[in-house]
Design a protein around this motif. Structure first.
Motif, PDB file in Angstrom:
ATOM      1  N   GLN A  29      16.142   8.390  32.536  1.00  0.00           N
ATOM      2  CA  GLN A  29      16.932   7.174  32.633  1.00  0.00           C
ATOM      3  C   GLN A  29      16.008   5.960  32.570  1.00  0.00           C
ATOM      4  OE1 GLN A  29      19.179   6.718  36.259  1.00  0.00           O
ATOM      5  NE2 GLN A  29      20.727   5.465  35.278  1.00  0.00           N
ATOM      6  N   ARG A  30      16.413   4.958  31.812  1.00  0.00           N
ATOM      7  CA  ARG A  30      15.624   3.741  31.675  1.00  0.00           C
ATOM      8  C   ARG A  30      15.587   2.987  32.995  1.00  0.00           C
ATOM      9  NH1 ARG A  30      17.239  -1.224  27.702  1.00  0.00           N
ATOM     10  NH2 ARG A  30      15.212  -2.286  27.589  1.00  0.00           N
ATOM     11  N   ASN A  57       9.661  -1.732  27.966  1.00  0.00           N
ATOM     12  CA  ASN A  57      10.972  -1.104  27.789  1.00  0.00           C
ATOM     13  C   ASN A  57      11.709  -0.916  29.113  1.00  0.00           C
ATOM     14  OD1 ASN A  57      13.075  -0.028  26.207  1.00  0.00           O
ATOM     15  ND2 ASN A  57      12.380   2.065  26.587  1.00  0.00           N
ATOM     16  N   GLU A  59      14.718  -2.191  31.497  1.00  0.00           N
ATOM     17  CA  GLU A  59      15.997  -2.904  31.395  1.00  0.00           C
ATOM     18  C   GLU A  59      16.022  -4.031  32.417  1.00  0.00           C
ATOM     19  OE1 GLU A  59      19.574  -0.473  31.048  1.00  0.00           O
ATOM     20  OE2 GLU A  59      20.573  -1.840  32.455  1.00  0.00           O
TER      21      GLU A  59
END
Length: 218
Positions: A29-30, A57, A59
């Protein structure tokens, strides 16, 4: 009936099972970080932080106060719309129904950069008058990482008491103190070092600043 409740031991896995086939591996999961900018001086720190998080990268969920917008225009060559474009999600500071206002919203933490003494006082008192102070309050109650990049000098005893109190509640006070041991050739290098150290607190490495490696013998 037992097989229905537990899922079959052969064939495809049930929808509740976290296991997937090798053809469809589970993707990590980001990571998510909330970034808030207040009207204190040092807007470039928040901008550079957003750029670094984008490069890593991560979020980002951004909240910008009215006075932060004014400071951005006064101190930098950026327009607030350009800064918003650096984030994945942007919220109005008066939107108390935004996802980040709830403890059920999963995030890896929050950083207020720069953090004004007004915002610090609001966080310390639990006075959630806007989305920044409310989201910070959520971080404390959910025991998540909260970093406050406090921009003020000199400090009064009121400032110091507020800092001590929020620190005791779990927040990290991060004054962006310049590291002269890197022998900076520009303000940009000092900013990169501060941003890198901020993100160290979230176990993120920008690889864009010099770390202390002891005395260099020449």
């Amino acid at each position: 009936m037992m097989n229905t409740l537990l899922g079959s031991t052969t064939g495809n896995h049930t929808s509740d099972s976290p296991v997937q086939s090798q053809d469809h591996p589970i993707s990590p999961q980001r990571r998510k970080i909330v970034v808030a900018m207040t009207g204190a001086t040092g807007a470039i720190l928040g901008i550079k932080l957003l750029i670094s998080l984008r490069r890593l990268n991560i979020e980002t969920h951004l909240i910008i106060s009215k006075w932060a917008e004014a400071t951005i225009k006064y101190e930098t060559d950026y327009h607030p719309s350009n800064v918003r474009a650096l984030a994945d999600h942007v919220y109005n500071i008066n939107d108390m129904a935004a996802p980040v206002s709830s403890g059920s919203f999963r995030t890896n933490g929050m950083i207020v950069v720069p953090c004004s003494m007004k915002t610090l006082a609001a966080i310390n008192s639990g006075f959630c008058e806007d989305l920044i102070s409310r989201t910070a309050d959520v971080m404390l109650k959910e025991r998540r990482k909260l970093v406050l990049v406090a921009r003020e000098t000199p400090l009064s005893d009121i400032h110091l008491r507020n800092m001590l109190s929020v620190s005791q509640s779990g927040a990290v006070i991060f004054p962006p103190v310049p590291a002269f041991y890197i022998k900076p050739a520009s303000v940009e290098e000092l900013i990169d070092q501060s941003v890198g150290r901020m993100l160290d607190l979230f176990d993120l490495d920008t690889e864009e600043f010099e770390r202390w490696n002891g005395w260099n013998k020449e």
